[in-house]
Write an enzyme that holds these catalytic residues in place. Structure first.
Site, PDB file in Angstrom:
ATOM      1  N   CYS A  77       0.808  -1.220   0.000  1.00 60.05           N
ATOM      2  CA  CYS A  77       0.000   0.000   0.000  1.00 60.05           C
ATOM      3  C   CYS A  77       0.846   1.276   0.000  1.00 60.05           C
ATOM      4  CB  CYS A  77      -0.986  -0.038   1.167  1.00 60.05           C
ATOM      5  SG  CYS A  77      -2.359   1.135   0.999  1.00 60.05           S
TER       6      CYS A  77
ATOM      7  N   ARG B  23     -12.647   5.651  -3.038  1.00 56.18           N
ATOM      8  CA  ARG B  23     -11.813   4.728  -2.261  1.00 56.18           C
ATOM      9  C   ARG B  23     -12.077   3.296  -2.720  1.00 56.18           C
ATOM     10  NH1 ARG B  23      -8.806   6.210   1.683  1.00 56.18           N
ATOM     11  NH2 ARG B  23      -7.740   4.648   2.936  1.00 56.18           N
TER      12      ARG B  23
ATOM     13  N   HIS C 192      -3.657  -5.973   1.780  1.00 54.32           N
ATOM     14  CA  HIS C 192      -3.452  -6.127   3.214  1.00 54.32           C
ATOM     15  C   HIS C 192      -4.011  -7.502   3.593  1.00 54.32           C
ATOM     16  CE1 HIS C 192      -2.442  -1.859   3.880  1.00 54.32           C
ATOM     17  NE2 HIS C 192      -3.418  -1.557   3.040  1.00 54.32           N
TER      18      HIS C 192
END
Length: 249
Positions: free
Chosen positions: A94, A128, A192
């Site tokens: 990320c 997002r 993640h």
């Protein structure tokens, strides 16, 4: 005496969210089970760099965290590019994935320069990209994780993605169906979850490359007890992957 593998955990104080520390724990555990001795170097801003590095792991962080570490990261940029060129395996998640590219332009504030290990750049957007994700990787098969980012990453010509995604509004930028990037032994990804406990093939790739670079070949010598534990961990990973793949976005 077990052969030592030196691992740098990059900026764990500021770049370690959404379970990214699990990647380090997975590497450490699997190295021991394979019969090697991991030495962990937690590197934060202005720390002394270790004398030897076999692997580098970095996690995600918010824009504030990226701004905190950018000066020091740029100071270490030439060193990290040199290690990548030598073949040192790296996994960047990320926020550090973004800063290992050419630059990151947040929605607000100044552009943050990257260190150009990966051929990519990132633009902050209001949309997002968040949710469970499965990508298809030529190198690793199905990769399972969880993305949460507003930065949209675009790969430069010649840069290979880690994998491809099917659905719109997922992956690097929500439109070109790529996710992550891979340059030799350096992997960048938005996954993640954390990534490596669910994807032991990637963990073993990083381990094998690190050992081969330092010692010439990867010759694991696990005990029978260690073999049983590796089998147990891989079975748990299979179950976790199956559950994650059934979850809604």
């Amino acid at each position: 005496m077990a052969e030592i593998i030196d691992i740098v955990s990059l900026y764990p104080k500021d770049m370690n969210i959404y379970g990214d520390s699990g990647n380090l724990l997975t590497i450490e555990r699997r190295l021991r089970l394979y019969g090697y001795e991991p030495t962990i170097h937690h590197y934060n801003q202005d720390d002394s760099w270790p004398d030897h590095v076999d692997m580098v792991l970095g996690g995600g962080g918010q824009d504030e965290g990226q701004r905190k570490i950018i000066r020091d990261l740029c100071k270490r940029g030439e060193l990290l590019r040199g290690l990548a060129h030598q073949g040192v395996p790296m996994l960047m998640i990320c926020g550090l994935y973004q800063l290992f590219g050419e630059y990151f332009q947040p929605i607000e504030g100044d552009r943050l320069p990257g260190i150009c290990v990966l051929g990519a750049h990132t633009i902050g957007e209001k949309l997002r990209l968040i949710g469970n994700l499965v990508e298809h990787s030529q190198r690793f098969g199905s990769v399972v994780g969880y993305e949460n980012h507003s930065g949209q990453t675009f790969l430069h010509e010649g840069t290979k993605p880690l994998g491809e995604v099917d659905a719109p509004n997922t992956g690097n930028n929500g439109s070109d169906h790529t996710e992550g990037a891979m340059n030799d032994n350096v992997i960048g990804t938005y996954m993640h979850g954390s990534l490596l406990p669910k994807n032991p093939d990637i963990a073993d790739f990083l381990i094998a490359k690190a050992v081969e670079l330092r010692y010439g070949s990867f010759n694991p010598q696990p005990t029978q007890k260690a073999l049983s534990e590796l089998k147990r961990l891989d079975t748990l990973a299979q179950h976790a992957r199956a559950v994650a793949m059934r979850r809604p976005r």
